[in-house]
Design an enzyme around this catalytic site. Sequence first.
Site, mmCIF file in Angstrom:
data_model
loop_
_atom_site.group_PDB
_atom_site.id
_atom_site.type_symbol
_atom_site.label_atom_id
_atom_site.label_comp_id
_atom_site.label_asym_id
_atom_site.label_seq_id
_atom_site.Cartn_x
_atom_site.Cartn_y
_atom_site.Cartn_z
ATOM 1 N N GLY A 39 5.722 -6.971 6.531
ATOM 2 C CA GLY A 39 6.700 -6.955 5.828
ATOM 3 C C GLY A 39 8.091 -6.750 6.758
ATOM 4 O O GLY A 39 9.429 -6.411 5.863
ATOM 5 N N GLY A 82 4.193 -5.101 10.695
ATOM 6 C CA GLY A 82 5.307 -6.010 10.628
ATOM 7 C C GLY A 82 5.259 -7.202 9.696
ATOM 8 O O GLY A 82 6.182 -7.888 9.532
ATOM 9 N N GLU A 108 9.720 0.911 11.317
ATOM 10 C CA GLU A 108 8.400 1.711 11.332
ATOM 11 C C GLU A 108 8.107 2.221 12.691
ATOM 12 O O GLU A 108 7.640 3.333 12.748
ATOM 13 C CB GLU A 108 7.326 0.664 10.737
ATOM 14 N N THR A 167 0.928 -1.283 -0.019
ATOM 15 C CA THR A 167 -0.103 -0.172 0.083
ATOM 16 C C THR A 167 0.763 1.043 0.114
ATOM 17 O O THR A 167 0.532 2.325 -0.735
ATOM 18 C CB THR A 167 -0.994 -0.085 1.447
HETATM 19 C C1 5RP Z 1 5.588 -3.825 6.876
HETATM 20 C C2 5RP Z 1 3.993 -3.459 7.350
HETATM 21 C C3 5RP Z 1 2.942 -3.079 6.387
HETATM 22 O O1 5RP Z 1 2.460 -1.745 6.370
HETATM 23 C C4 5RP Z 1 2.143 -4.182 6.291
HETATM 24 O O2 5RP Z 1 2.492 -5.495 6.332
HETATM 25 C C5 5RP Z 1 0.980 -3.756 5.322
HETATM 26 O O3 5RP Z 1 1.376 -4.269 4.102
HETATM 27 P P1 5RP Z 1 0.380 -4.062 2.800
HETATM 28 O O4 5RP Z 1 0.173 -2.770 2.469
HETATM 29 O O5 5RP Z 1 1.554 -4.707 1.885
HETATM 30 O O6 5RP Z 1 -0.585 -4.954 2.929
HETATM 31 O O7 5RP Z 1 4.046 -3.382 8.736
HETATM 32 O O8 5RP Z 1 6.126 -4.190 7.948
#
Ligand code: 5RP
Length: 223
Positions: A97, A95, A103, A31
């Site tokens: 990712g 988390g 973050e 996102t």
């Molecule tokens: C990464 C995060 C992301 O913000 C979370 O996993 C959402 O990811 P996406 O936008 O791909 O659904 O915390 O560490």
Amino acid sequence: MTQDELKTLVGRAALKYVVPGEIVGVGTGSTVNKFIDALATIKDRIPGAVSSSVASTERLRALGIEVFDANEVGELAVYIDGADEIDGRGYMIKGGGAALTREKIVAAQSRHFVCIADESKRVEVLGRYPLPVEVIPMATQRILRQFQAMGGTARVRMNGGAPLVTDNGQHILDVTGLEIGEPLAFENEVNQWPGVVTVGVFAHQKASVCLLGTSSGVRTLEF
Ligand code: 5RP
């Protein structure tokens, strides 16, 4: 609308929270990638960004957006990031990712956290999504047992047959089977376990606004 289109929608909607002339905090994930792409269209209006991961830094730089070290700058006006889950109070699980530690650092340095998410992320109680926890590898087995004593099941996140290594050189546990009804108390408790670097509950660094992508457009939730 597809989930990808919803992500594009909220990524673009977040531009209105970027303060002209100010460095913006940038999160990580699919996102946020949409947000970074949108940010490139107004890059001349900001000095640059503080990034929460190597992946976001590379994407920002590839689009010609300057990236500053967090230590080079003071408080940021706004931090924009996604979430794996967000509840009705703005508390989040993050988390997915593996970027949760940086973050949380950039979120803590920012006055406002604008969460961008598609509607699948909105939950009543945190915990359905496996909770990421960054740990120092030496402490893994003891932390696994501590989660087990709480009723959860923790597993080491793998990457190609070996434990995934974060941008900080540590490992990630993903914990299932928890219902996190009191996110502040939960974050306080797990944070003080020796060997825990960061728990993926964002209660102290909760969202002040969530731009939620729905089939009828962007809903703005304020907390
Ligand atoms: C990464 C995060 C992301 O913000 C979370 O996993 C959402 O990811 P996406 O936008 O791909 O659904 O915390 O560490």
